[in-house]
Design an enzyme around this catalytic site. Structure first.
Site, PDB file in Angstrom:
ATOM      1  N   HIS A 119      -7.002  10.135  20.426  1.00 59.67           N
ATOM      2  CA  HIS A 119      -6.130  11.157  19.991  1.00 59.67           C
ATOM      3  C   HIS A 119      -6.800  11.996  19.211  1.00 59.67           C
ATOM      4  O   HIS A 119      -6.889  13.440  19.159  1.00 59.67           O
ATOM      5  CB  HIS A 119      -4.813  10.769  19.580  1.00 59.67           C
ATOM      6  N   ASN A 120      -7.466  11.437  18.015  1.00 63.09           N
ATOM      7  CA  ASN A 120      -8.117  12.167  17.074  1.00 63.09           C
ATOM      8  C   ASN A 120      -9.426  12.970  17.538  1.00 63.09           C
ATOM      9  O   ASN A 120      -9.660  13.981  17.117  1.00 63.09           O
ATOM     10  CB  ASN A 120      -8.333  11.406  15.922  1.00 63.09           C
TER      11      ASN A 120
ATOM     12  N   GLY B 213       0.662  -1.109   0.030  1.00 59.83           N
ATOM     13  CA  GLY B 213      -0.163   0.125  -0.081  1.00 59.83           C
ATOM     14  C   GLY B 213       0.926   1.159   0.086  1.00 59.83           C
ATOM     15  O   GLY B 213       1.299   1.702   1.084  1.00 59.83           O
TER      16      GLY B 213
ATOM     17  N   SER C 127      -0.840  -1.406  -7.826  1.00 57.77           N
ATOM     18  CA  SER C 127      -0.385  -1.028  -9.115  1.00 57.77           C
ATOM     19  C   SER C 127       1.147  -0.932  -8.973  1.00 57.77           C
ATOM     20  O   SER C 127       1.514  -0.199  -8.222  1.00 57.77           O
ATOM     21  CB  SER C 127      -1.006   0.327  -9.162  1.00 57.77           C
TER      22      SER C 127
ATOM     23  N   LYS D 104      -5.262   5.869  19.313  1.00 60.68           N
ATOM     24  CA  LYS D 104      -5.104   6.617  18.221  1.00 60.68           C
ATOM     25  C   LYS D 104      -6.609   7.567  17.827  1.00 60.68           C
ATOM     26  O   LYS D 104      -6.601   8.617  17.691  1.00 60.68           O
ATOM     27  CB  LYS D 104      -4.633   5.942  16.962  1.00 60.68           C
TER      28      LYS D 104
ATOM     29  N   VAL E 255       0.627   7.977  -0.270  1.00 61.57           N
ATOM     30  CA  VAL E 255       1.688   8.774   0.424  1.00 61.57           C
ATOM     31  C   VAL E 255       1.986   8.312   1.622  1.00 61.57           C
ATOM     32  O   VAL E 255       3.212   8.284   1.939  1.00 61.57           O
ATOM     33  CB  VAL E 255       0.919  10.226   0.552  1.00 61.57           C
TER      34      VAL E 255
ATOM     35  N   LYS F 217     -13.389  12.285   8.912  1.00 57.85           N
ATOM     36  CA  LYS F 217     -13.036  11.099   8.018  1.00 57.85           C
ATOM     37  C   LYS F 217     -13.500   9.923   9.069  1.00 57.85           C
ATOM     38  O   LYS F 217     -13.458   8.649   8.700  1.00 57.85           O
ATOM     39  CB  LYS F 217     -11.533  10.829   7.970  1.00 57.85           C
TER      40      LYS F 217
ATOM     41  N   GLU G 239      -8.200  15.846  18.891  1.00 55.88           N
ATOM     42  CA  GLU G 239      -7.842  16.785  17.884  1.00 55.88           C
ATOM     43  C   GLU G 239      -9.032  17.570  17.291  1.00 55.88           C
ATOM     44  O   GLU G 239      -9.000  18.733  17.296  1.00 55.88           O
ATOM     45  CB  GLU G 239      -7.149  16.038  16.791  1.00 55.88           C
ATOM     46  N   TYR G 240     -10.068  16.740  17.211  1.00 55.03           N
ATOM     47  CA  TYR G 240     -11.151  17.511  16.742  1.00 55.03           C
ATOM     48  C   TYR G 240     -11.714  18.544  17.773  1.00 55.03           C
ATOM     49  O   TYR G 240     -11.906  19.777  17.573  1.00 55.03           O
ATOM     50  CB  TYR G 240     -12.500  16.489  16.776  1.00 55.03           C
TER      51      TYR G 240
ATOM     52  N   ARG H 256     -18.923  20.530  13.206  1.00 55.10           N
ATOM     53  CA  ARG H 256     -18.612  20.086  11.915  1.00 55.10           C
ATOM     54  C   ARG H 256     -19.865  19.697  10.926  1.00 55.10           C
ATOM     55  O   ARG H 256     -19.928  20.043   9.806  1.00 55.10           O
ATOM     56  CB  ARG H 256     -17.469  19.032  11.906  1.00 55.10           C
TER      57      ARG H 256
ATOM     58  N   SER I 248       0.192   8.921  14.125  1.00 55.12           N
ATOM     59  CA  SER I 248      -0.246  10.279  13.891  1.00 55.12           C
ATOM     60  C   SER I 248       1.017  11.362  13.462  1.00 55.12           C
ATOM     61  O   SER I 248       1.996  11.138  14.109  1.00 55.12           O
ATOM     62  CB  SER I 248      -0.856  10.688  15.207  1.00 55.12           C
ATOM     63  N   GLY I 249       0.672  12.068  12.683  1.00 52.75           N
ATOM     64  CA  GLY I 249       1.587  13.203  12.112  1.00 52.75           C
ATOM     65  C   GLY I 249       1.531  13.476  10.830  1.00 52.75           C
ATOM     66  O   GLY I 249       2.130  14.171  10.348  1.00 52.75           O
TER      67      GLY I 249
ATOM     68  N   ALA J 274      -9.078   1.759   5.316  1.00 55.20           N
ATOM     69  CA  ALA J 274      -9.611   0.939   6.348  1.00 55.20           C
ATOM     70  C   ALA J 274     -10.980   0.512   5.983  1.00 55.20           C
ATOM     71  O   ALA J 274     -11.529   0.463   4.892  1.00 55.20           O
ATOM     72  CB  ALA J 274      -9.949   1.963   7.561  1.00 55.20           C
TER      73      ALA J 274
END
Length: 479
Positions: free
Chosen positions: A186-187, A9, A34, A183, A12, A261, A190-191, A288, A128-129, A76
């Site tokens: 953590h997110n 996978g 691919s 994680k 990026v 997400k 972050e929100y 949001r 994360s990062g 996911a």
């Protein structure tokens, strides 16, 4: 020479993690559905370390040393299960399959149990990062078996971010889905963190008329003190940026509709399941959602006039906003850490809050100066049952309360929505009140559904016979 790790996978994030491993001296076998992406990575970055090009999962597995380590970085859900199904027949007992995507922790628990039956280790790791962190050093939160960490842990620690004291921002979290759960939380934090920053910006803009360029200077100044963090730093960058095509502040030409997400929503859903009050995170998710309802908001702007009061702003309004922002930020961390405590009991995870806070000191999106103090608070002999009860944080938030109340009052009077500022203050007040209206709630529930209640003056559970003579009976006598 066989590779120490394989990566399948190569979008990026996967490509940058592969490059990070190679830059740190590991030979990395590369695979992508691919082959063009594999070749593009090698053409652009093949000189960064030792890579092995493969065209199939069979070839990828054949080029790995044992125990084999295969890191999956695909979307996911179903795609992860598909790759696992293709990989498992190719692996041997003791091999390690790693999911480094944003998978739901319940999927990770399911996958770990299924692979354990086959003698394989499944490790769900939170990373994360963002893209830069994946390449230069992210915060890494691995779950899975302790045995798997013996093989994989040193590699993850080497590629992770490093805190000021040199400690790697990576440590074994606990079994099965613990890494992905941490994680997720953590997110969620972050929100909330981003929402309170947005509310601070909106109040200074809409109430005090402070333009983005000036606010950029203010956030830069705030970043030198107790609010110092990655998100405050980049807020100053964004607010100071001018759009090249219009000459306006970029923030003024960005549509005010925020996406998500799923991890923030998962945090709220899990909080509800466990009875953990993550109200600041929930309000940030709902904010949001509301921002995305542009058609409905367009109607509301025409028919919901409302009323606003004439308000004289406090003399030090900007400082009040800073203190309200810091206090609300503390609440979001407190709620997230409280949720981790609930999850530890729910899933029998040995979650060490000091270690987890330590992992967030560098590399991740919520990295902030206050995490050093949070780590210290949970490293102490007597750990607080809630972050806000730690002496240093209790003193800080108590000091901020007058300013916090003034800011929320200004927002309400001027009709400026500040849902996380407001809900965080309500959470603070809920913690400190000796009586909450839940007593009436229990009375109502008992009235319409015989749900019973407890008394303050004696042990046991009771029910009032509302449809009868309204005498009280012990709960065991209601059936």
């Amino acid at each position: 020479m066989p590779a120490q790790i394989g990566v399948t996978g190569l979008a990026v994030m996967g490509a940058n993690l592969a490059r990070n491993f190679a830059r740190n001296g590991y030979t990395v076998a590369l695979h992508n559905r691919s082959v063009g992406k594999t070749d593009a990575l090698l053409e652009a970055h093949g000189d960064e370390g030792d890579f092995i090009r493969t065209e199939s999962l069979e070839e990828l597995v054949a080029n790995l040393e044992t125990p084999r380590r295969v890191l999956i970085m695909v979307k996911a859900g179903g795609p992860v299960d598909s790759v696992i199904d293709q990989l498992v027949p190719l692996l041997e007992e003791g091999d390690v399959v790693i999911d480094a995507g944003n998978s739901h922790y319940t999927d990770t628990r399911r996958r770990e149990a299924a692979l354990a039956e086959k003698g394989l280790h499944f490790v769900g790791i939170g990373v994360s990062g963002g893209e830069e962190g994946a390449l230069l050093g992210p915060s890494i939160m691995p779950g899975g078996s302790a045995e798997s960490y013996k093989s994989l842990g040193p590699m993850l620690e080497k590629i992770s971010a490093k805190a000021d004291d040199g400690a790697p921002c990576c440590a074994w979290i606990s079994t099965d889905g613990a890494g992905h759960f941490v994680k997720m939380v953590h997110n969620g934090i972050e929100y909330a963190d981003m929402q309170v920053i947005g509310e601070a910006y909106d109040l200074m803009r809409s109430a005090a008329g402070i333009e983005p360029a000036k606010q950029s200077e203010i956030f830069n100044e705030w970043n030198q003190g107790e609010l110092s963090s990655f998100l405050i730093e980049i807020t100053a960058e964004v607010l100071g940026h001018v759009d090249a095509s219009t000459g306006k502040p970029l923030v003024d030409v960005i549509q005010d509709s925020a996406g998500q997400k799923g991890t923030g929503r998962w945090t709220v859903q899990s909080g509800l399941d466990m009875g953990s009050p993550v109200s600041a995170i929930a309000e940030s998710v709902f904010a949001r959602s509301l921002s995305s309802q542009r058609d409905i908001r367009a109607v509301g702007q025409k028919v919901l006039t409302g009323e606003t009061a004439e308000v004289t702003l406090p003399e030090n309004f900007v400082e009040d906003v800073r203190q309200a922002l810091f206090a609300s930020k503390l609440v979001s961390y407190a709620q997230g850490l409280d949720m981790l405590t609930s999850a530890a009991g729910e899933y029998n995870w040995d979650l060490k809050l000091d270690e987890i806070a330590g992992l967030w000191r560098e590399g991740c999106i919520i990295r902030a100066a206050l995490l050093k103090d949070i780590t210290a608070a949970y490293s102490a002999g007597e750990k607080p049952s809630n972050l806000l009860f730690a002496p240093a944080f209790a003193e800080a938030i108590n000091k901020a309360v007058p300013a916090w109340r003034r800011v929320v009052s200004v927002a309400v009077q001027l009709g400026i929505p500040a849902p996380v500022f407001s809900s965080s203050l309500a959470y603070y007040d809920g913690l400190r009140r000796d009586r909450l209206p839940a007593a009436l709630t229990q009375g109502l529930r008992d009235y319409f559904g015989a749900h019973t209640y407890r008394r303050t003056d004696k042990e046991g559970t009771f029910h009032t016979q509302w449809s009868g003579d309204r005498t009280e009976i012990a709960a065991e006598d209601t059936h």
